[in-house]
Design an enzyme around this catalytic site. Sequence first.
Site, PDB file in Angstrom:
ATOM      1  N   HIS A  33      20.878  -2.663  -0.008  1.00  0.00           N
ATOM      2  CA  HIS A  33      20.063  -1.661   0.279  1.00  0.00           C
ATOM      3  C   HIS A  33      20.428  -0.753   1.645  1.00  0.00           C
ATOM      4  CE1 HIS A  33      17.336  -3.959  -2.569  1.00  0.00           C
ATOM      5  NE2 HIS A  33      17.159  -2.800  -3.187  1.00  0.00           N
ATOM      6  N   LYS A 155      25.681   1.144  -7.665  1.00  0.00           N
ATOM      7  CA  LYS A 155      26.252   1.078  -8.819  1.00  0.00           C
ATOM      8  C   LYS A 155      26.129  -0.350  -9.731  1.00  0.00           C
ATOM      9  CE  LYS A 155      30.248   3.213  -8.112  1.00  0.00           C
ATOM     10  NZ  LYS A 155      31.718   3.964  -8.486  1.00  0.00           N
ATOM     11  N   LYS A 156      25.575  -1.327  -8.834  1.00  0.00           N
ATOM     12  CA  LYS A 156      25.414  -2.688  -9.572  1.00  0.00           C
ATOM     13  C   LYS A 156      24.513  -2.627 -10.680  1.00  0.00           C
ATOM     14  CE  LYS A 156      22.591  -5.705  -9.209  1.00  0.00           C
ATOM     15  NZ  LYS A 156      21.449  -6.653  -9.650  1.00  0.00           N
ATOM     16  N   SER A 192      21.652  -8.840  -4.908  1.00  0.00           N
ATOM     17  CA  SER A 192      20.384  -8.480  -5.607  1.00  0.00           C
ATOM     18  C   SER A 192      19.117  -9.019  -5.278  1.00  0.00           C
ATOM     19  CB  SER A 192      20.734  -9.046  -6.975  1.00  0.00           C
ATOM     20  OG  SER A 192      19.683  -9.025  -7.706  1.00  0.00           O
TER      21      SER A 192
END
Length: 289
Positions: A33, A155-156, A192
């Site tokens: 992030h 784009k994950k 993530s």
Amino acid sequence: MEIIHTVAELRARLKSESIIGFVPTMGNLHSGHIDLTRIARACVNAHSPDQAGAGGCVVVSIFVNRLQFGPKEDFGSYPRTFADDTEKCRAAGVDIVFAPTEAAMYPAPQHYLVEPPNIQHILDGAVRPGHFRGVATVVLKLFNMVRPTVAVFGKKDYQQCRVLDNMVQQLNLPIEMVLADTVRADDGLALSSRNGYLSAAERIEAPQLFAELSKLKHNILSGERNFAAMEAGVAAALDARGWKPDYIAVRRSDDLLEPSPADKKLVILAAARLGATRLIDNVEVTLDE
Ligand code: PAF
């Protein structure tokens, strides 16, 4: 850095800003992030007349969006780490954290919904019915609140990127979409918020998903074209290691449909459960012209 909780306050604060870079999040921020906020800053600077970001502003939203969680999903237990998140934003030089309350985002039941086309029903959408409708609806609302010049997504969440990019194009939203490369840990695991659910042993196993997708990419680049067989091979390899794959799919990158031999831009997408944690990842593949 300012922290704003209401739409009225946000609009008043942003009125004088001509260039706004926006990173929507659900919090529990990690370096992926933070990377998006740096990209947003660079875009703001690039848009500003003196290229120094004068008059520009980077906004991060933090809102755990009930609408995109299924009834059996982790909305209740989704990690909420607001104090930590705001510290990370401050350190990254973010100007505004917009953290609307549930009542500010959904003052009444949300009857008007953004209904994406068929792309919302395939891959992750097949496993998580209604998920992309919830994402598109909240992102459109956030766009209307923040009115960004540039919005940056990772784009994950490849399918999410496609759904939102198509929404911006089809609804003529005056927003530049920037889709940023996935940030990975040194062992390849895509960063993530849900990685925090992994046990120590699962964390050691987790990079195997990226390793399998990378092997599949290598095989495609080496000339293999039996996608179905390769997808099944990866699913079997993961299965043998104790994973429960939801899908492994080679698709064309623009609409995530099955590729024809003429398609040159592909993406390999995967979702699989490791213990109680569902991980997603993807790898883009560009074939020689
Ligand atoms: O990617 C996410 O964190 C969320 O899906 C988003 C885009 C912030 C919408 O809630």
